[in-house]
Scaffold this active site. Structure first.
Site, PDB file in Angstrom:
ATOM      1  N   GLY A  33       6.163 -11.572  12.122  1.00  0.00           N
ATOM      2  CA  GLY A  33       5.958 -11.244  10.716  1.00  0.00           C
ATOM      3  C   GLY A  33       7.125 -11.751   9.893  1.00  0.00           C
ATOM      4  N   ASP A  37       6.753  -9.550   3.531  1.00  0.00           N
ATOM      5  CA  ASP A  37       7.599  -8.945   2.500  1.00  0.00           C
ATOM      6  C   ASP A  37       8.767  -8.175   3.090  1.00  0.00           C
ATOM      7  OD1 ASP A  37       6.112  -9.939   0.444  1.00  0.00           O
ATOM      8  OD2 ASP A  37       4.875  -8.147   0.185  1.00  0.00           O
ATOM      9  N   LYS A  40      11.412 -10.576   4.278  1.00  0.00           N
ATOM     10  CA  LYS A  40      12.120 -11.222   3.173  1.00  0.00           C
ATOM     11  C   LYS A  40      13.074 -10.260   2.480  1.00  0.00           C
ATOM     12  CE  LYS A  40       8.299 -14.418   2.193  1.00  0.00           C
ATOM     13  NZ  LYS A  40       7.219 -14.772   1.236  1.00  0.00           N
ATOM     14  N   TYR A 150      -0.446  -4.409  17.263  1.00  0.00           N
ATOM     15  CA  TYR A 150       0.562  -4.010  18.242  1.00  0.00           C
ATOM     16  C   TYR A 150       0.103  -4.203  19.678  1.00  0.00           C
ATOM     17  CZ  TYR A 150       3.400  -1.693  14.613  1.00  0.00           C
ATOM     18  OH  TYR A 150       4.181  -1.421  13.529  1.00  0.00           O
ATOM     19  N   HIS A 268       8.508  10.582   7.281  1.00  0.00           N
ATOM     20  CA  HIS A 268       9.815  10.704   6.632  1.00  0.00           C
ATOM     21  C   HIS A 268      10.248  12.165   6.459  1.00  0.00           C
ATOM     22  CE1 HIS A 268       9.319   6.539   6.041  1.00  0.00           C
ATOM     23  NE2 HIS A 268       8.701   6.560   4.887  1.00  0.00           N
ATOM     24  N   LYS A 361       3.566  10.068  -5.999  1.00  0.00           N
ATOM     25  CA  LYS A 361       3.679   8.854  -6.800  1.00  0.00           C
ATOM     26  C   LYS A 361       3.515   9.192  -8.277  1.00  0.00           C
ATOM     27  CE  LYS A 361       3.645   6.039  -3.146  1.00  0.00           C
ATOM     28  NZ  LYS A 361       4.778   5.173  -2.790  1.00  0.00           N
ATOM     29  N   ARG A 366      12.525   9.133 -10.113  1.00  0.00           N
ATOM     30  CA  ARG A 366      12.680   8.609  -8.757  1.00  0.00           C
ATOM     31  C   ARG A 366      13.873   9.325  -8.135  1.00  0.00           C
ATOM     32  NH1 ARG A 366      16.096   4.923  -6.598  1.00  0.00           N
ATOM     33  NH2 ARG A 366      15.439   3.919  -4.656  1.00  0.00           N
ATOM     34  N   TRP A 618     -28.624  46.068  -7.311  1.00  0.00           N
ATOM     35  CA  TRP A 618     -29.743  45.909  -8.227  1.00  0.00           C
ATOM     36  C   TRP A 618     -30.222  44.456  -8.184  1.00  0.00           C
ATOM     37  CZ3 TRP A 618     -31.116  50.325 -11.126  1.00  0.00           C
ATOM     38  CH2 TRP A 618     -30.189  51.371 -11.088  1.00  0.00           C
TER      39      TRP A 618
END
Length: 791
Positions: A33, A37, A40, A150, A268, A361, A366, A618
């Protein structure tokens, strides 16, 4: 291109210009890979940092970027970002230039698709090492690829690209590791078939963040001061928060499968929870001890129920999904983008302490942090202004691990000054005293001991260094992974049927997502509902808006059918107990039709706590058939409820439709008899609760559009139904609107169009009889299931 013939000469010249030490072993790093992204943004820079750090210790390296792209295309896409590699500030610029040049010379691109490609890569590594007379110490495969790949890649590595005997293998995997317990088990079994457990490194990059990585060392370095406090007697609650302002645009295909709970909470936030809750091992440098202690904390987690969580979804999410996944305009998704979860542990240290895990989100800021709030026994009479005069014991006591973002905008560890001054490792952390008046978590910064990293670093260089050195405490073992999924999967299954609360996003959320802890459950503080029609009377998913919790300006409860009926049954019991406390008896009028049958069954299953002895039943309406007839509303009540409960005979009041061996004859005066019976037993003829339904034509009880009983002051009348049997006896709007409380149960997709119209039909009771239900002194509660509300 394989090894450069001058590799050894250049390497020794660049790295060992003085002492000329020999290599301590060669490491081959394969990044699959390599053009993606993640590679990189983080991985190539982190591999360069690993090279800079470890080459000076005598190791030699080669780096192989791999992808499925053709060599010419893949090589260009891989090498272009490598021109932006950077050294840490302490490396001189000329030295950095040499190191970058060396790293690029040691880096190659390979196309890896099938088993033959892996075999060729393996042969190339062995040939190059033999030519340079280097011994391979180990081989790292970093799989920065989708998880579905995988298993196949693992088989190719095992069969065709393992390092030689005596060298170690480390295979690195990025999350997600499964979608639920079953898929995680399947993936674990596939990997276990080809790799040993010590060869697998599952990355949770949050464990590499500086503050998170320092939680256990912090606890260890401050054992003496923390041990007396780190327990249920002193900790009030623990908050683990990961807030984001970004949306998931361009990531919706992934997010539709996982949502916030799988994306954040299961990994996480759970890993951070374990760092806080686990028993501290005697030897923190022993990976096995750390992982064993973490697994022990998993075994103490109390099972989650549906009411352990609140979920939400930002308003534009469905639009993003429809645009990116090419769904129709009527597509609506229940995937949550916000969740708050209440977690408890059943052990001596943490019993009763709430751990609150929150992530979402498009929130207001943040920020990610852990906040441990301690109990404070001090009660101070004077105001906060007096605290400044040395009375720090009045102030909140807390420890905050600020992971990133927020107003401080830096990783930091904060300890209230009225707790203790923490021990921090010299050189790695420094005290921070800027902006003393900045207020964080209810205190000014001057009220904390604040420490920040001496040098900030990213998570991936830390994790790659740990992989290189074989330290596994910062990674997810198979046992811990399956324990985590076993904990979360039941909650995920239950919430899959729940509709998340919609929120507008950003600061406009206001208090909409605030929630409270009520015992072992959580609930939103403010109520809300959904607007289900647009200006053109068309139901489109993007028209859903968060409003007050009301329908026709009355209380609304909405859920899936089973949960809705359960809530209605619970509310009826609450109303009954309240009426009995005040007046000694409870008068309940029940509707016919199909909708109440599920309620009758619910009440019959859980009848032991219901005060049937003081309850009078009733009927709201009745078909003109014998009471034993299959069409009889009373017959349905008897079959599904009465025969299962112990209620006094004289407390049951069927409508007198069958008198003198005749059905619904005016001369028998059945409506008058029922009116008199109500007047004699029910104070002011005001039922404590009337349960109504709603037909697709808007009728309620047996009050059909333009029928008698919609006006006038009679309480009980004969009515005509469009459907067989045509003759009915029914209470009127006059009697309904005397009730103290009216509950209207509406279920099923067939009712959606009527619900939409009635939501705005105003006071046109002749056309839509249900709109005429307006208790003079009582209140209405609408119980509408999701299908009826949203189609």
């Amino acid at each position: 291109m394989l090894f450069k013939e001058t590799l050894a000469v250049i390497f020794l010249w660049a790295v060992f210009p003085v002492d000329g030490r020999e290599s301590r072993g060669h490491i081959s790093v394969v990044l699959l890979g390599a053009t993606g992204d993640l590679a990189k943004k983080y991985l190539w820079q982190s591999l360069f940092q690993l090279y800079v750090d470890e080459a000076t210790n005598g190791h030699t390296f080669t780096f192989y970027g791999a992808a499925q792209k053709e060599p010419e295309v893949g090589r260009k896409q891989m090498f272009d970002p490598l021109r932006n590699l950077a050294c840490s500030p302490e490396v001189p610029p000329n030295r950095c230039a040499v190191l970058k040049d060396q790293f690029l010379k040691l880096t190659e691109y390979h196309q890896l698709k099938g088993e033959d490609d892996y075999a060729r890569l393996n042969q190339g590594i062995q040939t190059s090492l033999a030519q340079e007379e280097l011994v391979e110490t180990g081989r790292i495969f970093y799989l920065s690829v989708p998880p579905f790949a995988y298993a196949e890649i693992a088989r190719h590595i095992n069969s065709s690209c393992r390092p030689p005997s005596g060298a170690w293998l480390r295979v690195v995997l990025e999350k997600p590791f499964g979608h639920n317990l079953l898929s995680a088990q399947q993936l674990a079994e596939e990997l276990a078939a080809v790799f040993r457990e010590e060869e697998i490194y599952r990355v949770d990059h949050y464990l590499g963040k500086q503050v998170v990585a320092h939680i256990l060392p912090f606890r260890n370095q401050n054992r003496e001061k923390l041990d007396p406090l780190w327990n249920r007697h002193h900790v009030e609650r623990v908050e683990i928060v990961l807030k984001e302002t970004v949306d998931v645009k361009n990531r919706t295909e992934f997010y539709e499968q996982y949502g916030v709970l799988r994306d954040m909470h299961q990994n996480h936030l759970t890993e951070i929870l374990m760092c806080l809750a686990m028993e501290l091992p005697a030897n923190l440098t022993n990976s096995e001890e750390v992982l064993r202690s973490k697994l022990g904390a998993f075994s103490s987690l109390r099972s989650l129920e549906k009411n352990s969580a609140v979920i939400g979804q930002y308003a534009a999410y469905s639009t993003h999904v429809r645009e990116e996944l090419q769904k129709g305009q009527d597509y609506f998704t229940k995937t949550p983008t916000f969740a708050g979860v209440l977690v408890h542990l059943d052990n001596l240290r943490w019993e009763g302490v709430p751990f609150v895990l929150t992530s979402g989100k498009v929130l207001d800021e943040r920020a990610s942090y852990v906040r441990i709030l301690f109990r404070n026994q001090a009660h101070c009479v004077q105001t906060e202004s007096a605290w400044e005069a040395g009375r720090s014991y009045c102030k909140p006591k807390q420890i905050v691990f600020s992971i990133g973002g927020g107003e401080l905008n830096s990783p930091a560890i904060l300890v209230s000054r009225n707790l203790f001054r923490p021990a921090m490792p010299r050189g790695a952390w420094k005290e921070f005293s800027d902006r003393p008046q900045l207020r964080l978590w209810g205190q000014s910064l001057s009220d904390y001991h604040v420490y920040v990293p001496a040098t900030q670093r990213d998570a991936y260089p830390f994790l790659l260094s740990a992989i290189f050195h074989g330290r596994k405490e910062s990674f997810i073992t198979t046992e811990n992974l399956l324990a985590s999924w076993a904990f979360w999967s039941p909650l995920l299954d239950q919430l899959s049927r729940e509709l998340p609360r919609l929120y507008p996003g950003g600061p406009e959320n206001g208090a909409l997502l605030d929630f409270e802890m009520i015992g072992k459950e959580v609930a939103f503080l403010t109520r809300e509902t959904l607007e289900v029609i647009d200006a053109e009377n068309k139901h489109t998913a993007n028209q859903f808006q968060t409003l007050l919790s009301s329908f026709r300006e009355s209380r609304l409860v909405t859920a899936w059918p089973d949960d809705l009926v359960g809530r209605l049954a619970s509310d009826i019991e609450t109303t009954a107990l309240d009426a009995i406390r005040r007046r000694g008896e409870f008068h309940l009028a029940l509707s016919g039709g199909s909708s109440p049958l599920a309620l009758f069954r619910q009440l019959s299953r859980h009848h032991y706590g219901f005060p049937w002895k003081q309850t009078h039943l009733w009927m709201v309406d009745e078909r003109c058939v014998p009471l034993a007839d299959p069409e009889s509303n009373f017959g349905h009540l008897h079959h599904h409820l009465l025969r299962h409960i112990r209620i006094p005979y004289f407390n049951i009041h069927p409508m007198p439709v069958h008198l003198n061996r005749r059905l619904c004859v005016e001369g028998d005066r059945g409506p008058e008899l029922y009116t008199n019976e109500i007047g004699a037993l029910v104070a002011n003829s005001s039922f404590d609760l009337i349960l109504l339904g709603m037909g697709t034509d808007g009728h309620t009880a047996s009050l059909f559009p333009y029928s008698a009983g919609l006006e006038g002051d009679q309480d009980v009348i004969f009515a005509e139904s469009p459907a067989k049997p045509h003759q009915r006896m029914t209470v009127t709007l006059s009697l309904i609107n005397k009730a103290r409380q009216v509950s209207i149960l509406v279920m099923g997709k067939s009712k959606h169009e009527t619900v939409s119209i009635v939501s705005r039909s105003g006071n046109d009771a002749e056309k839509w009889p249900i709109s005429g239900v307006k208790p003079q002194k009582g209140q209405i509660s609408w119980y509408i299931d999701y299908e009826a509300l949203m189609g």
